[in-house]
Design a protein around this motif. Structure first.
Motif, PDB file in Angstrom:
ATOM      1  N   GLY A 136       0.808  -1.201   0.000  1.00 47.99           N
ATOM      2  CA  GLY A 136       0.000   0.000   0.000  1.00 47.99           C
ATOM      3  C   GLY A 136       0.845   1.256   0.000  1.00 47.99           C
ATOM      4  O   GLY A 136       2.025   1.239   0.374  1.00 47.99           O
ATOM      5  N   GLY A 137       0.227   2.330  -0.432  1.00 51.25           N
ATOM      6  CA  GLY A 137       0.824   3.650  -0.359  1.00 51.25           C
ATOM      7  C   GLY A 137      -0.210   4.592   0.226  1.00 51.25           C
ATOM      8  O   GLY A 137      -1.410   4.466  -0.070  1.00 51.25           O
ATOM      9  N   VAL A 138       0.239   5.541   1.049  1.00 49.39           N
ATOM     10  CA  VAL A 138      -0.701   6.366   1.808  1.00 49.39           C
ATOM     11  C   VAL A 138      -0.308   7.835   1.749  1.00 49.39           C
ATOM     12  O   VAL A 138       0.863   8.183   1.954  1.00 49.39           O
ATOM     13  N   ILE A 139      -1.302   8.674   1.493  1.00 48.82           N
ATOM     14  CA  ILE A 139      -1.134  10.123   1.578  1.00 48.82           C
ATOM     15  C   ILE A 139      -2.137  10.630   2.602  1.00 48.82           C
ATOM     16  O   ILE A 139      -3.336  10.372   2.493  1.00 48.82           O
ATOM     17  N   VAL A 140      -1.632  11.312   3.623  1.00 52.33           N
ATOM     18  CA  VAL A 140      -2.462  11.866   4.688  1.00 52.33           C
ATOM     19  C   VAL A 140      -2.265  13.377   4.717  1.00 52.33           C
ATOM     20  O   VAL A 140      -1.144  13.855   4.839  1.00 52.33           O
ATOM     21  N   ASP A 141      -3.351  14.111   4.551  1.00 48.33           N
ATOM     22  CA  ASP A 141      -3.316  15.570   4.545  1.00 48.33           C
ATOM     23  C   ASP A 141      -2.291  16.109   3.551  1.00 48.33           C
ATOM     24  O   ASP A 141      -1.585  17.083   3.814  1.00 48.33           O
ATOM     25  N   GLY A 142      -2.200  15.449   2.389  1.00 46.67           N
ATOM     26  CA  GLY A 142      -1.317  15.892   1.323  1.00 46.67           C
ATOM     27  C   GLY A 142       0.122  15.467   1.455  1.00 46.67           C
ATOM     28  O   GLY A 142       0.956  15.847   0.623  1.00 46.67           O
ATOM     29  N   ASN A 143       0.438  14.678   2.486  1.00 49.22           N
ATOM     30  CA  ASN A 143       1.813  14.233   2.723  1.00 49.22           C
ATOM     31  C   ASN A 143       1.955  12.739   2.482  1.00 49.22           C
ATOM     32  O   ASN A 143       1.185  11.942   3.025  1.00 49.22           O
ATOM     33  N   LEU A 144       2.943  12.360   1.669  1.00 50.41           N
ATOM     34  CA  LEU A 144       3.232  10.954   1.445  1.00 50.41           C
ATOM     35  C   LEU A 144       3.894  10.378   2.688  1.00 50.41           C
ATOM     36  O   LEU A 144       4.930  10.864   3.137  1.00 50.41           O
ATOM     37  N   LEU A 145       3.300   9.338   3.261  1.00 49.98           N
ATOM     38  CA  LEU A 145       3.890   8.707   4.433  1.00 49.98           C
ATOM     39  C   LEU A 145       5.098   7.881   4.017  1.00 49.98           C
ATOM     40  O   LEU A 145       5.057   7.139   3.040  1.00 49.98           O
ATOM     41  N   GLY A 147       8.057   6.904   6.749  1.00 50.97           N
ATOM     42  CA  GLY A 147       8.598   6.079   7.825  1.00 50.97           C
ATOM     43  C   GLY A 147      10.096   6.188   7.916  1.00 50.97           C
ATOM     44  O   GLY A 147      10.763   6.753   7.040  1.00 50.97           O
ATOM     45  N   LYS A 148      10.682   5.623   8.961  1.00 52.00           N
ATOM     46  CA  LYS A 148      12.106   5.798   9.228  1.00 52.00           C
ATOM     47  C   LYS A 148      13.008   5.176   8.163  1.00 52.00           C
ATOM     48  O   LYS A 148      14.110   5.666   7.894  1.00 52.00           O
ATOM     49  N   ASP A 149      12.553   4.075   7.538  1.00 47.75           N
ATOM     50  CA  ASP A 149      13.338   3.403   6.508  1.00 47.75           C
ATOM     51  C   ASP A 149      12.653   3.396   5.141  1.00 47.75           C
ATOM     52  O   ASP A 149      13.188   2.845   4.182  1.00 47.75           O
ATOM     53  N   GLY A 150      11.439   3.976   5.080  1.00 48.81           N
ATOM     54  CA  GLY A 150      10.689   3.963   3.829  1.00 48.81           C
ATOM     55  C   GLY A 150       9.632   2.890   3.768  1.00 48.81           C
ATOM     56  O   GLY A 150       9.104   2.588   2.699  1.00 48.81           O
ATOM     57  N   ASN A 151       9.292   2.308   4.929  1.00 43.46           N
ATOM     58  CA  ASN A 151       8.379   1.165   4.953  1.00 43.46           C
ATOM     59  C   ASN A 151       7.141   1.416   5.809  1.00 43.46           C
ATOM     60  O   ASN A 151       6.610   0.494   6.438  1.00 43.46           O
ATOM     61  N   ALA A 152       6.653   2.670   5.824  1.00 42.97           N
ATOM     62  CA  ALA A 152       5.527   3.028   6.693  1.00 42.97           C
ATOM     63  C   ALA A 152       4.207   2.431   6.232  1.00 42.97           C
ATOM     64  O   ALA A 152       3.207   2.545   6.922  1.00 42.97           O
ATOM     65  N   HIS A 153       4.194   1.782   5.087  1.00 42.09           N
ATOM     66  CA  HIS A 153       2.931   1.366   4.477  1.00 42.09           C
ATOM     67  C   HIS A 153       2.976  -0.094   4.047  1.00 42.09           C
ATOM     68  O   HIS A 153       2.376  -0.478   3.055  1.00 42.09           O
ATOM     69  N   GLU A 154       3.698  -0.929   4.801  1.00 46.07           N
ATOM     70  CA  GLU A 154       3.779  -2.360   4.473  1.00 46.07           C
ATOM     71  C   GLU A 154       2.524  -3.070   4.964  1.00 46.07           C
ATOM     72  O   GLU A 154       2.572  -3.971   5.808  1.00 46.07           O
ATOM     73  N   ILE A 155       1.393  -2.681   4.413  1.00 49.43           N
ATOM     74  CA  ILE A 155       0.118  -3.223   4.879  1.00 49.43           C
ATOM     75  C   ILE A 155      -0.076  -4.685   4.499  1.00 49.43           C
ATOM     76  O   ILE A 155      -0.946  -5.360   5.049  1.00 49.43           O
ATOM     77  N   GLY A 156       0.721  -5.188   3.567  1.00 43.48           N
ATOM     78  CA  GLY A 156       0.619  -6.594   3.208  1.00 43.48           C
ATOM     79  C   GLY A 156       0.956  -7.522   4.361  1.00 43.48           C
ATOM     80  O   GLY A 156       0.630  -8.713   4.317  1.00 43.48           O
ATOM     81  N   HIS A 157       1.583  -6.963   5.395  1.00 40.67           N
ATOM     82  CA  HIS A 157       1.973  -7.797   6.530  1.00 40.67           C
ATOM     83  C   HIS A 157       1.064  -7.603   7.739  1.00 40.67           C
ATOM     84  O   HIS A 157       1.409  -7.980   8.859  1.00 40.67           O
ATOM     85  N   ILE A 158      -0.119  -7.028   7.478  1.00 44.14           N
ATOM     86  CA  ILE A 158      -1.188  -7.067   8.474  1.00 44.14           C
ATOM     87  C   ILE A 158      -1.604  -8.525   8.653  1.00 44.14           C
ATOM     88  O   ILE A 158      -1.773  -9.264   7.677  1.00 44.14           O
ATOM     89  N   VAL A 159      -1.761  -8.957   9.893  1.00 45.95           N
ATOM     90  CA  VAL A 159      -2.222 -10.321  10.154  1.00 45.95           C
ATOM     91  C   VAL A 159      -3.743 -10.355   9.988  1.00 45.95           C
ATOM     92  O   VAL A 159      -4.473  -9.655  10.689  1.00 45.95           O
ATOM     93  N   VAL A 160      -4.209 -11.163   9.050  1.00 50.73           N
ATOM     94  CA  VAL A 160      -5.644 -11.229   8.751  1.00 50.73           C
ATOM     95  C   VAL A 160      -6.259 -12.593   9.046  1.00 50.73           C
ATOM     96  O   VAL A 160      -7.480 -12.743   9.017  1.00 50.73           O
ATOM     97  N   ASP A 161      -5.417 -13.599   9.305  1.00 49.03           N
ATOM     98  CA  ASP A 161      -5.942 -14.928   9.631  1.00 49.03           C
ATOM     99  C   ASP A 161      -5.005 -15.605  10.627  1.00 49.03           C
ATOM    100  O   ASP A 161      -3.978 -16.168  10.252  1.00 49.03           O
ATOM    101  N   TYR A 162      -5.374 -15.545  11.898  1.00 53.45           N
ATOM    102  CA  TYR A 162      -4.537 -16.119  12.944  1.00 53.45           C
ATOM    103  C   TYR A 162      -4.498 -17.643  12.879  1.00 53.45           C
ATOM    104  O   TYR A 162      -3.597 -18.264  13.446  1.00 53.45           O
ATOM    105  N   SER A 163      -5.447 -18.259  12.191  1.00 52.16           N
ATOM    106  CA  SER A 163      -5.480 -19.719  12.116  1.00 52.16           C
ATOM    107  C   SER A 163      -4.694 -20.271  10.932  1.00 52.16           C
ATOM    108  O   SER A 163      -4.439 -21.474  10.862  1.00 52.16           O
TER     109      SER A 163
END
Length: 329
Positions: A136-145, A147-163
């Motif tokens: 994912g890529g995110v813009i909040v209030d006109g600012n591209l997020l 992060g400290k290393d450039g990885n503020a938007h690694e939403i693919g690593h959200i845990v969606v299935d604990y089983s």
């Protein structure tokens, strides 16, 4: 041709490059397979070729790349899905005497939509790509997020299935990318079918493939879904789209966008399935107001448009890194 910009999209499967005018018009493009070795030379060759050998006419090169990134070094570190896991980006381009701007590929796409595409007129944008990987890529209030290393938007690593027992390329379990990205759909399909005993006596080509020890490709699973295969239908309607809705809702809940723009080959090639799946499940997981939801108008060129936008109008949140990458010229 004077005053042109180059946009490079580094994916896990392909490298794409586009030559752009200063107002964002695409002049020509190139697509090549991700190299198995010699990434730096392959990158420099791509830049030279898209410029037609006239690198002196190039104002700047924008790059959107798979992650994780190390922005200070201008490199990619331990990426899970590409043939080469660690490679430099800024240094090879600087060796050609060119200015470089680098961001995560999905972040670059978000910026491209903000500057040149369907995100114009919005200050809060969420771009999600579901392709070989998922990000994912995110813009909040006109600012591209960033992060400290450039990885503020690694939403693919959200845990969606604990089983889930399917391991993501990063090593984690239950990650959205590990289940729903193009690289991982075959394994998550196999796990889902096996755990629920779906094959049984059903005459399904997909079951025949699994019985032979082969994982069906994502395109084959969707193909059989469209012709009414009951196993494909069960997996996509009752699991894959639930996972995608949960992941999308989680990102929307965190970033509160005005508009969500979907891209990536898995999503773009199966729009009606995603529209139905999101429509069916999304509101179950949302806590904020639903944003406008659209598919990118740039199609599979969104990555090069986003990368070019980085060079044409560099985000303020990348300014300090650009100074580091380009400090010697």
């Amino acid at each position: 041709m004077a005053g042109v910009y180059i946009g490079i999209d580094i994916g896990a499967t392909f490298l794409r490059a586009g030559l752009f005018t200063g107002d964002g018009r695409l002049v020509r493009k190139i697509k090549r397979e991700f190299p198995r070795e010699g990434f730096s030379e392959a990158l420099k060759s791509l830049v030279i070729d898209i410029a037609g050998g006239r690198v002196d006419s190039v104002v700047a090169v924008g790059v959107g790349s798979i992650g994780p990134l190390d922005l200070l070094r201008g490199s990619v570190v331990n990426t899970p899905n590409a043939p080469i896991k660690n490679f430099e980006i800024a240094r090879p381009i600087r060796e050609l005497g060119l200015k470089v701007i680098l961001a995560n590929d999905a972040a670059a796409s978000a910026w491209g939509e903000y500057v040149l595409g369907l995100g114009r007129g919005f200050d809060n944008i969420l771009y999600i790509t579901i392709s070989t990987g998922l990000g994912g890529g995110v813009i909040v209030d006109g600012n591209l997020l960033v992060g400290k290393d450039g990885n503020a938007h690694e939403i693919g690593h959200i845990v969606v299935d604990y089983s889930s027992r399917v391991r993501c390329g990063c090593g984690g379990i239950g990650h959205w990318e590990g289940i729903a990205s193009g690289a991982n759909i075959p394994r998550s399909f196999a796990e889902y079918v096996k755990e629920r005993g779906l094959c049984g006596d059903i005459g399904s080509w997909l079951c025949e493939e699994l019985s032979a020890g082969r994982y069906p490709k994502p395109e084959d699973i969707f193909k059989h879904y469209y012709i009414g295969d009951p196993v494909a239908s069960k997996y996509i309607d009752d699991y894959l789209m639930v996972i995608n809705a949960a992941g999308i809702a989680s990102a929307i809940n965190v970033y509160d966008p005005e508009i969500l723009i979907l891209g990536g080959s898995v999503a773009l090639n199966n729009r009606e399935v995603f529209i139905r799946g999101i429509g069916r499940y999304l509101d179950k997981y949302l806590t904020v107001r639903r944003p406008k939801i659209v598919f990118t108008g740039f199609e599979d060129n969104v990555g090069i448009y986003g990368a070019a936008a980085l060079a044409i109008r560099t985000p303020s949140t990348l300014a300090k890194y650009a100074e580091i990458w380009n400090k010697n010229g």
